[in-house]
Design a protein around this motif. Structure first.
Motif, mmCIF file in Angstrom:
data_model
loop_
_atom_site.group_PDB
_atom_site.id
_atom_site.type_symbol
_atom_site.label_atom_id
_atom_site.label_comp_id
_atom_site.label_asym_id
_atom_site.label_seq_id
_atom_site.Cartn_x
_atom_site.Cartn_y
_atom_site.Cartn_z
ATOM 1 N N PRO A 156 35.957 -5.648 86.561
ATOM 2 C CA PRO A 156 35.797 -4.336 86.207
ATOM 3 C C PRO A 156 35.199 -3.217 86.117
ATOM 4 C CG PRO A 156 36.910 -6.101 84.968
ATOM 5 C CD PRO A 156 36.042 -6.647 86.231
ATOM 6 N N ARG A 157 33.657 -3.803 86.218
ATOM 7 C CA ARG A 157 32.790 -2.979 86.483
ATOM 8 C C ARG A 157 32.328 -2.304 87.326
ATOM 9 N NH1 ARG A 157 28.248 -1.969 83.083
ATOM 10 N NH2 ARG A 157 26.536 -0.954 84.103
ATOM 11 N N GLU A 158 33.052 -2.375 88.386
ATOM 12 C CA GLU A 158 32.408 -2.342 90.101
ATOM 13 C C GLU A 158 33.491 -1.543 90.300
ATOM 14 O OE1 GLU A 158 33.721 -3.766 94.804
ATOM 15 O OE2 GLU A 158 33.221 -5.507 93.179
ATOM 16 N N LEU A 159 34.657 -1.271 89.491
ATOM 17 C CA LEU A 159 35.965 -0.683 89.282
ATOM 18 C C LEU A 159 35.476 0.962 88.881
ATOM 19 C CD1 LEU A 159 38.302 0.354 90.296
ATOM 20 C CD2 LEU A 159 39.723 -0.703 88.192
ATOM 21 N N VAL A 160 35.031 0.253 87.796
ATOM 22 C CA VAL A 160 34.504 1.815 87.122
ATOM 23 C C VAL A 160 33.504 2.242 87.883
ATOM 24 C CG1 VAL A 160 32.812 2.798 84.751
ATOM 25 C CG2 VAL A 160 35.005 0.571 84.952
ATOM 26 N N GLU A 161 32.451 1.772 88.267
ATOM 27 C CA GLU A 161 30.773 2.433 89.034
ATOM 28 C C GLU A 161 31.467 3.413 90.615
ATOM 29 O OE1 GLU A 161 28.686 -1.263 89.870
ATOM 30 O OE2 GLU A 161 27.100 -0.315 88.399
ATOM 31 N N ASP B 159 21.305 8.457 88.694
ATOM 32 C CA ASP B 159 21.073 7.233 88.982
ATOM 33 C C ASP B 159 21.303 7.078 86.913
ATOM 34 O OD1 ASP B 159 20.904 5.968 90.533
ATOM 35 O OD2 ASP B 159 18.781 6.135 90.595
ATOM 36 N N GLU B 160 20.451 8.112 86.007
ATOM 37 C CA GLU B 160 20.989 8.506 84.414
ATOM 38 C C GLU B 160 21.878 8.305 84.219
ATOM 39 O OE1 GLU B 160 17.410 10.328 82.205
ATOM 40 O OE2 GLU B 160 16.327 10.447 84.487
ATOM 41 N N LEU B 161 22.497 9.626 84.848
ATOM 42 C CA LEU B 161 24.102 9.610 84.087
ATOM 43 C C LEU B 161 25.320 8.783 84.913
ATOM 44 C CD1 LEU B 161 25.779 12.033 82.857
ATOM 45 C CD2 LEU B 161 26.327 12.933 85.766
ATOM 46 N N LYS B 162 25.280 7.975 85.626
ATOM 47 C CA LYS B 162 26.272 7.451 86.142
ATOM 48 C C LYS B 162 26.195 5.982 84.969
ATOM 49 C CE LYS B 162 27.427 3.850 89.804
ATOM 50 N NZ LYS B 162 27.394 3.383 90.842
ATOM 51 N N ALA B 163 24.786 5.190 85.161
ATOM 52 C CA ALA B 163 24.163 4.441 84.140
ATOM 53 C C ALA B 163 24.490 4.623 82.480
ATOM 54 C CB ALA B 163 22.569 4.263 84.146
ATOM 55 N N ALA B 164 24.415 5.785 82.106
ATOM 56 C CA ALA B 164 25.196 5.834 80.216
ATOM 57 C C ALA B 164 26.682 6.048 80.760
ATOM 58 C CB ALA B 164 24.413 7.530 80.684
#
Length: 178
Positions: free
Chosen positions: A80-85, A161-166
């Protein structure tokens, strides 16, 4: 031949800018031609109509989105996390065109493009929760995927990177996944 391609790309870029600031229906093909310093017949050589021009702008987004979803569906059990990323990356790459889609919903609905984008969310939801998600799962997916889309547009100056992480963290919380 390269010159023709350059002109076509310049037309697309200028149209994208004018559509974003003025709207699709409020931007004439003559205005696009004038901005580029070309004749309207020269513009028609590359694009036969405003609709073709709009489709040409959003086609890379649609092709990339379809490719992403098909690849995820073919893999089957995608974490699921890979799909979200991956969904975040897709939207970040295409944020200017997604903004155009959102600001020109009526025009794009007439072209049948909105149905495609909405169908993607349903496919993402099934990838995330299986073939028959509950209403709670579906609402979580709408919040997460729609929110991710909004974040890529709302914070255009944020470091990637910050936007993606948040964004991924918030989407995972909305989806109740880790």
């Amino acid at each position: 031949m390269a010159r023709q391609s350059d002109t076509k790309q310049r037309i697309l870029q200028t149209a994208r800018e004018l559509f974003a600031t003025k709207g699709v229906q409020q931007t004439s093909l003559q205005e696009i031609a004038d901005r580029l310093g070309i004749t309207k017949p020269a513009l028609y050589y590359h694009f036969s109509s405003r609709e073709e021009l709009v489709r040409s702008i959003v086609t890379p987004l649609l092709d990339d989105g379809e490719e992403f979803l098909t690849r995820m569906e073919q893999r089957g059990d995608v974490p699921p996390r890979e799909l979200v990323e991956g969904f975040f990356d897709f939207h970040h790459r295409h944020r200017a065109d997604v903004l155009l889609l959102l600001t020109e919903m009526t025009t794009l609905a007439e072209l049948g493009l909105i149905d495609t984008v909405l169908a993607w969310r349903a496919r993402l939801t099934r990838l995330m929760f299986g073939p028959e998600p509950t209403l709670e799962q579906e609402t979580r997916a709408v919040l997460a995927f729609g929110g991710m889309q909004d974040c890529t547009m709302q914070f255009p100056d944020a470091p990637f990177d910050e936007l993606k992480a948040a964004t991924v963290k918030a989407a995972c919380a909305a989806l109740a996944i880790s």
